[in-house]
Design a protein around this motif. Structure first.
Motif, PDB file in Angstrom:
ATOM      1  N   SER A 301       0.811  -1.220   0.000  1.00 44.26           N
ATOM      2  CA  SER A 301       0.000   0.000   0.000  1.00 44.26           C
ATOM      3  C   SER A 301       0.846   1.273   0.000  1.00 44.26           C
ATOM      4  O   SER A 301       0.315   2.373  -0.156  1.00 44.26           O
ATOM      5  CB  SER A 301      -0.937   0.012   1.214  1.00 44.26           C
ATOM      6  N   LEU A 302       2.164   1.131   0.135  1.00 44.79           N
ATOM      7  CA  LEU A 302       3.041   2.304   0.209  1.00 44.79           C
ATOM      8  C   LEU A 302       3.424   2.796  -1.185  1.00 44.79           C
ATOM      9  O   LEU A 302       3.452   2.030  -2.153  1.00 44.79           O
ATOM     10  CB  LEU A 302       4.307   1.960   0.995  1.00 44.79           C
ATOM     11  N   ASP A 303       3.758   4.078  -1.236  1.00 40.91           N
ATOM     12  CA  ASP A 303       4.252   4.675  -2.476  1.00 40.91           C
ATOM     13  C   ASP A 303       5.572   4.006  -2.851  1.00 40.91           C
ATOM     14  O   ASP A 303       6.467   3.824  -2.016  1.00 40.91           O
ATOM     15  CB  ASP A 303       4.472   6.180  -2.273  1.00 40.91           C
ATOM     16  N   THR A 304       5.680   3.611  -4.107  1.00 39.41           N
ATOM     17  CA  THR A 304       6.875   2.893  -4.536  1.00 39.41           C
ATOM     18  C   THR A 304       7.252   3.280  -5.959  1.00 39.41           C
ATOM     19  O   THR A 304       6.406   3.722  -6.743  1.00 39.41           O
ATOM     20  CB  THR A 304       6.642   1.365  -4.464  1.00 39.41           C
ATOM     21  N   PHE A 305       8.531   3.118  -6.260  1.00 38.22           N
ATOM     22  CA  PHE A 305       9.009   3.278  -7.634  1.00 38.22           C
ATOM     23  C   PHE A 305       9.501   1.919  -8.080  1.00 38.22           C
ATOM     24  O   PHE A 305      10.394   1.337  -7.476  1.00 38.22           O
ATOM     25  CB  PHE A 305      10.141   4.310  -7.715  1.00 38.22           C
ATOM     26  N   GLU A 306       8.931   1.406  -9.160  1.00 36.62           N
ATOM     27  CA  GLU A 306       9.252   0.070  -9.622  1.00 36.62           C
ATOM     28  C   GLU A 306       9.815   0.121 -11.035  1.00 36.62           C
ATOM     29  O   GLU A 306       9.320   0.866 -11.873  1.00 36.62           O
ATOM     30  CB  GLU A 306       7.998  -0.822  -9.602  1.00 36.62           C
ATOM     31  N   HIS A 307      10.859  -0.648 -11.264  1.00 38.22           N
ATOM     32  CA  HIS A 307      11.409  -0.711 -12.626  1.00 38.22           C
ATOM     33  C   HIS A 307      12.063  -2.056 -12.866  1.00 38.22           C
ATOM     34  O   HIS A 307      12.300  -2.844 -11.937  1.00 38.22           O
ATOM     35  CB  HIS A 307      12.416   0.434 -12.870  1.00 38.22           C
ATOM     36  N   SER A 308      12.353  -2.322 -14.107  1.00 38.19           N
ATOM     37  CA  SER A 308      12.905  -3.612 -14.526  1.00 38.19           C
ATOM     38  C   SER A 308      14.424  -3.657 -14.302  1.00 38.19           C
ATOM     39  O   SER A 308      15.106  -2.624 -14.356  1.00 38.19           O
ATOM     40  CB  SER A 308      12.593  -3.867 -15.987  1.00 38.19           C
TER      41      SER A 308
END
Length: 310
Positions: A301-308
């Motif tokens: 539920s937290l703000d996140t930055f996701e990438h490959s």
């Protein structure tokens, strides 16, 4: 079971030769199930031996994840680099700030990976390991003595903490007495007031405890971000560590189902954070450490930055 089936079919006592055949067959099957461990070893010891190997594998997987992460971060594409800068630091710099990530050689530090750029990023890395509970990752461990030094308010609960965490040592002073059990946080081992007062003290100081476990005691070596790498090393999620700590501390500690640890649970009753006896380690003295664990999958539920990472 083989012996019972043989008896029910023949209705006569087993001959020495038949008994030897059944025994040999049973032994072979048991050895296969227990992965060739000695058949006379108690089940609990077998389970702990398997867990010890799994934990060792998990540690190696963690180091592999850190090295893989550094390699990929140092070769990330420009759009991803800019997005990471903007998300992590709120910086709109599009090219002048070059990132060079490194693994931290100081293994006692809470920072696993850091960048040597002008806007440096200090990162703690967690991966979905093969060993133990795949949802929970160790974030701190240390002796009861160390814990009491950093948390003197718990000095009045020292007797309970030691009985809950520490097993007596063997004569060599290096291993614990495996046959001895630690006390549980139940009214069978303590009166209710003793347990309630201890849990109340834990909740009154939970911010300090969570900071201690996730940030450490050196402000110059505390991570600003928690980075979670998936088991396949394909994707990564970044979390602001301050958000992680704030999220954990909105819930309270309570005893786990087996009364052997204290857990912080979210609204869905998922364990987010835990305090417990370390255990494992092949019965070494270090198994008497206090361990803190975090469930990285409970942070969705937290703000996140996701990438490959491909």
């Amino acid at each position: 079971q083989l012996q019972q089936q043989f008896k029910s079919r023949t209705h006569t006592p087993l001959s020495p030769d038949d008994n030897a055949t059944v025994t040999a067959t049973t032994t072979a099957a048991t050895m296969a199930v227990e992965t060739a461990l000695p058949t006379m070893v108690p089940n609990k010891i077998i389970a702990k031996s398997i867990q010890s190997v799994a934990n060792s594998t998990g540690a190696k997987e963690g180091l592999r994840a850190e090295k893989h992460l550094v390699q990929k971060l140092n070769h990330m594409d420009e759009p991803t680099r800019i997005q990471l800068l903007q998300w992590s630091l709120g910086v709109a710099d599009k090219g002048s700030d070059s990132f060079v990530f490194c693994t931290n050689q100081n293994r006692s530090s809470k920072v696993d990976v850091y960048s040597s750029s002008r806007n440096g990023l200090r990162v703690q890395v967690k991966s979905h390991k093969y060993g133990g509970n795949p949802n929970e990752q160790q974030c701190d461990r240390g002796s009861v003595d160390k814990f009491l030094i950093h948390h003197p308010l718990f000095k009045c609960h020292e007797k309970l903490i030691r009985e809950w965490i520490e097993k007596p040592l063997e004569a060599d002073g290096k291993t614990v007495q495996r046959v001895t059990s630690c006390k549980k946080l139940t009214t069978q081992d303590y009166d209710s007031n003793t347990v309630d007062e201890f849990i109340s003290r834990v909740n009154d100081t939970k911010l300090s405890l969570v900071n201690f476990a996730l940030l450490g005691t050196d402000n110059d070596q505390s991570p600003d971000f928690l980075v979670v790498v998936d088991r396949e090393l394909l994707r990564v999620k970044w979390y602001h560590m301050s958000n992680v700590i704030q999220y954990i501390c909105q819930f309270s500690f309570d005893t786990g189902p087996n009364k052997t640890r204290l857990c912080v649970r979210d609204h869905n009753n998922n364990t987010v954070f835990a305090m417990q006896r370390k255990g494992g380690d092949g019965g070494k003295k270090s198994s008497n450490d206090i361990q803190f664990k975090i469930n990285v999958r409970a942070l969705t539920s937290l703000d996140t930055f996701e990438h490959s990472l491909v």
